[in-house]
Design a protein around this motif. Structure first.
Motif, PDB file in Angstrom:
ATOM      1  N   ASP A 268      -5.058 106.737  24.031  1.00 20.02           N
ATOM      2  CA  ASP A 268      -4.035 106.646  22.807  1.00 20.02           C
ATOM      3  C   ASP A 268      -2.659 106.507  22.946  1.00 20.02           C
ATOM      4  O   ASP A 268      -2.096 105.933  22.217  1.00 20.02           O
ATOM      5  N   ASN A 269      -2.323 107.045  24.049  1.00 20.75           N
ATOM      6  CA  ASN A 269      -0.651 106.923  24.267  1.00 20.75           C
ATOM      7  C   ASN A 269      -0.240 105.837  25.226  1.00 20.75           C
ATOM      8  O   ASN A 269       0.892 105.596  25.322  1.00 20.75           O
ATOM      9  N   LEU A 270      -1.151 104.787  25.536  1.00 18.55           N
ATOM     10  CA  LEU A 270      -0.552 103.670  26.201  1.00 18.55           C
ATOM     11  C   LEU A 270      -0.381 102.460  25.397  1.00 18.55           C
ATOM     12  O   LEU A 270      -0.639 102.595  23.977  1.00 18.55           O
ATOM     13  N   LYS A 271       0.529 101.671  25.673  1.00 19.99           N
ATOM     14  CA  LYS A 271       0.996 100.753  25.058  1.00 19.99           C
ATOM     15  C   LYS A 271      -0.200  99.406  24.629  1.00 19.99           C
ATOM     16  O   LYS A 271      -0.118  99.050  23.528  1.00 19.99           O
ATOM     17  N   VAL A 272      -1.107  99.453  25.741  1.00 20.24           N
ATOM     18  CA  VAL A 272      -2.186  98.418  25.392  1.00 20.24           C
ATOM     19  C   VAL A 272      -3.146  99.023  24.780  1.00 20.24           C
ATOM     20  O   VAL A 272      -3.473 100.256  24.869  1.00 20.24           O
ATOM     21  N   ASN A 273      -3.811  98.373  23.805  1.00 22.18           N
ATOM     22  CA  ASN A 273      -4.956  99.315  23.200  1.00 22.18           C
ATOM     23  C   ASN A 273      -6.348  98.765  23.927  1.00 22.18           C
ATOM     24  O   ASN A 273      -6.655  97.687  24.241  1.00 22.18           O
ATOM     25  N   TRP A 274      -6.816 100.035  24.308  1.00 25.72           N
ATOM     26  CA  TRP A 274      -8.078  99.820  25.278  1.00 25.72           C
ATOM     27  C   TRP A 274      -9.315 100.512  24.328  1.00 25.72           C
ATOM     28  O   TRP A 274      -9.142 101.741  23.932  1.00 25.72           O
ATOM     29  N   GLN A 275     -10.289  99.587  24.274  1.00 23.64           N
ATOM     30  CA  GLN A 275     -11.648 100.135  23.573  1.00 23.64           C
ATOM     31  C   GLN A 275     -12.322 100.614  24.725  1.00 23.64           C
ATOM     32  O   GLN A 275     -12.348 100.019  25.943  1.00 23.64           O
ATOM     33  N   CYS A 276     -12.923 101.968  24.471  1.00 27.51           N
ATOM     34  CA  CYS A 276     -13.887 102.517  25.708  1.00 27.51           C
ATOM     35  C   CYS A 276     -14.925 103.110  25.005  1.00 27.51           C
ATOM     36  O   CYS A 276     -14.974 103.881  24.010  1.00 27.51           O
ATOM     37  N   PHE A 277     -16.152 102.645  25.712  1.00 21.40           N
ATOM     38  CA  PHE A 277     -17.324 103.331  25.228  1.00 21.40           C
ATOM     39  C   PHE A 277     -18.501 103.038  26.599  1.00 21.40           C
ATOM     40  O   PHE A 277     -18.049 102.373  27.319  1.00 21.40           O
ATOM     41  N   ASN A 278     -19.353 103.841  26.334  1.00 17.24           N
ATOM     42  CA  ASN A 278     -20.497 103.884  27.320  1.00 17.24           C
ATOM     43  C   ASN A 278     -21.493 102.914  26.942  1.00 17.24           C
ATOM     44  O   ASN A 278     -21.936 102.613  25.744  1.00 17.24           O
ATOM     45  N   LEU A 279     -22.110 102.357  28.048  1.00 13.80           N
ATOM     46  CA  LEU A 279     -23.115 101.467  27.826  1.00 13.80           C
ATOM     47  C   LEU A 279     -24.251 101.747  28.837  1.00 13.80           C
ATOM     48  O   LEU A 279     -23.791 102.166  29.965  1.00 13.80           O
ATOM     49  N   LYS A 280     -25.606 101.595  28.780  1.00 15.64           N
ATOM     50  CA  LYS A 280     -26.542 101.917  29.707  1.00 15.64           C
ATOM     51  C   LYS A 280     -26.902 100.464  30.374  1.00 15.64           C
ATOM     52  O   LYS A 280     -26.659  99.427  29.577  1.00 15.64           O
ATOM     53  N   ALA A 281     -27.443 100.588  31.405  1.00 12.40           N
ATOM     54  CA  ALA A 281     -27.939  99.285  32.017  1.00 12.40           C
ATOM     55  C   ALA A 281     -28.947  98.762  31.170  1.00 12.40           C
ATOM     56  O   ALA A 281     -29.848  99.430  30.783  1.00 12.40           O
ATOM     57  N   TYR A 282     -29.193  97.451  31.100  1.00 11.61           N
ATOM     58  CA  TYR A 282     -30.401  96.731  30.337  1.00 11.61           C
ATOM     59  C   TYR A 282     -31.258  96.168  31.565  1.00 11.61           C
ATOM     60  O   TYR A 282     -30.835  95.382  32.213  1.00 11.61           O
ATOM     61  N   ASN A 283     -32.484  96.590  31.459  1.00 12.86           N
ATOM     62  CA  ASN A 283     -33.251  96.177  32.699  1.00 12.86           C
ATOM     63  C   ASN A 283     -34.586  94.988  32.233  1.00 12.86           C
ATOM     64  O   ASN A 283     -35.488  95.097  33.000  1.00 12.86           O
ATOM     65  N   LYS A 284     -34.510  94.296  31.151  1.00  8.18           N
ATOM     66  CA  LYS A 284     -35.455  93.461  30.757  1.00  8.18           C
ATOM     67  C   LYS A 284     -35.057  91.844  30.681  1.00  8.18           C
ATOM     68  O   LYS A 284     -33.918  91.567  30.724  1.00  8.18           O
ATOM     69  N   GLN A 285     -35.934  91.167  31.128  1.00  5.47           N
ATOM     70  CA  GLN A 285     -35.569  89.682  31.265  1.00  5.47           C
ATOM     71  C   GLN A 285     -35.476  89.200  29.588  1.00  5.47           C
ATOM     72  O   GLN A 285     -36.176  89.787  28.595  1.00  5.47           O
ATOM     73  N   VAL A 286     -34.941  88.064  29.412  1.00  2.00           N
ATOM     74  CA  VAL A 286     -34.607  87.656  28.154  1.00  2.00           C
ATOM     75  C   VAL A 286     -36.162  86.945  27.656  1.00  2.00           C
ATOM     76  O   VAL A 286     -36.567  86.165  28.556  1.00  2.00           O
ATOM     77  N   THR A 287     -36.708  87.287  26.390  1.00  2.00           N
ATOM     78  CA  THR A 287     -37.843  86.826  25.921  1.00  2.00           C
ATOM     79  C   THR A 287     -37.578  86.504  24.578  1.00  2.00           C
ATOM     80  O   THR A 287     -36.694  87.129  23.739  1.00  2.00           O
ATOM     81  N   ALA A 288     -38.270  85.587  23.682  1.00  2.00           N
ATOM     82  CA  ALA A 288     -38.191  85.211  22.623  1.00  2.00           C
ATOM     83  C   ALA A 288     -38.950  86.322  21.768  1.00  2.00           C
ATOM     84  O   ALA A 288     -39.965  86.654  22.210  1.00  2.00           O
ATOM     85  N   LEU A 289     -38.326  86.533  20.728  1.00  2.00           N
ATOM     86  CA  LEU A 289     -38.800  87.750  19.815  1.00  2.00           C
ATOM     87  C   LEU A 289     -40.059  87.294  18.981  1.00  2.00           C
ATOM     88  O   LEU A 289     -39.859  86.126  18.471  1.00  2.00           O
TER      89      LEU A 289
END
Ligand code: HSE
Length: 289
Positions: A268-289
């Motif tokens: 919050d105190n930096l001049k540049v605005n950084w979005q920061c959030f957690n992500l989990k790994a995604y372990n599936k191949q692309v498939t049509a839904l």
């Protein structure tokens, strides 16, 4: 209409320059059908035409199976552009998968990977975007050789996305044409370890192997405040801190989901605005839904 989603990816993972990548749980979502005219919705007007990367990949896929048609595409692009999170690969893999899914799956997995790597120029984003998980890929005369693993469940991937872009072309131009044998050994030995450390959860192995001498020393200057951000992330529990792809996003790997809240005040105190959030790994191949 068919629907499917393609994940964001973080490439290089330190020493695995142009080779290693990992899919993350942040997605571009697509709905697509064959249509008499080209209609693209959900992206800025300047890309809603034949120059759209998804559509170019679709055309390449169709060419490969000997078809010439158009599509109506609705897209929700959640992956930020030019931030080192594989937005181009998500479009390219999207277009190639659409070409296959809309025509009886006539592109093999290998076709999709080969065509995607041809368009992208390197396999480190395209392969995990399609297959999911943690991948290492060597393109051997246009023929992909792939290692695919699931990263250890305990790892949390925290992304730091600044409000400035780094263009991959600029981040490649800044790299030296030649490197020393010592730097090559330093990085290639760590790349082997890094793959193992990400799979087996060994923190010490991850900490040592994430260090790179092929690109990070040159690219860190394109990312305002990188050194201090890295120090702060490590002080707050990151095991390693990397440039994601060619930047500008940075990636912390840790075993805590508290990094964003621990670093909030600092960010919050930096001049540049950084979005920061957690992500989990995604372990599936692309498939049509
Ligand atoms: N391996 C690529 C690079 C990823 O670091 O330039 C970005 O597309």
């Amino acid at each position: 209409m068919i629907s499917f989603k393609v994940p964001a990816t973080t490439a290089n993972l330190g020493p695995g320059f142009d080779t290693m990548g990992l899919a993350l749980e942040l997605f571009n979502e697509y709905r697509v059908e064959i249509s008499d005219e080209l209609i693209i919705e959900g992206c800025p007007q300047e890309y809603a035409n034949e120059s759209n990367l998804f559509y170019q990949a679709y055309r390449l896929g169709c060419q490969h199976i000997g078809i010439n048609d158009k599509i109506h595409l609705e897209m929700k692009a959640n992956i930020p552009i030019s931030r080192g999170l594989g937005s181009s690969s998500a479009l390219i893999i999207g277009g190639l998968c659409a070409a296959s899914f809309l025509h009886d799956h006539r592109l093999s997995d290998e076709d999709i990977i080969r065509l995607a790597c041809r368009m992208e120029g390197h396999p480190d984003n395209a392969v995990p975007a399609f297959l999911g998980g943690l991948t290492a890929c060597v393109m051997n005369d246009d023929y992909p050789l792939i290692i695919r693993k699931n990263p250890h469940d305990d790892y949390v991937f925290t992304v730091f996305i600044p409000d400035f872009e780094v263009k991959t072309a600029d981040a490649r131009k800044i790299l030296p044409k030649e490197i020393s044998l010592a730097d090559a050994v330093y990085s290639s030995s760590r790349a082997i370890m890094m793959l193992e450390a990400l799979e087996n959860g060994n923190e010490e192995m991850l900490r040592v192997s994430a260090d790179d001498k092929l690109h990070e020393p040159y690219r860190r200057k394109l990312i305002l405040g990188f050194d201090e951000l890295k120090r702060e992330a490590i002080r707050n529990g990151a095991i390693s801190f990397l440039i994601s792809g060619s930047g500008s996003t940075c990636l912390a790997i840790s075993k805590t989901d508290e990094l964003p809240q621990r670093m909030k005040k600092y960010l919050d105190n930096l001049k540049v605005n950084w979005q920061c959030f957690n992500l989990k790994a995604y372990n599936k191949q692309v498939t049509a839904l």
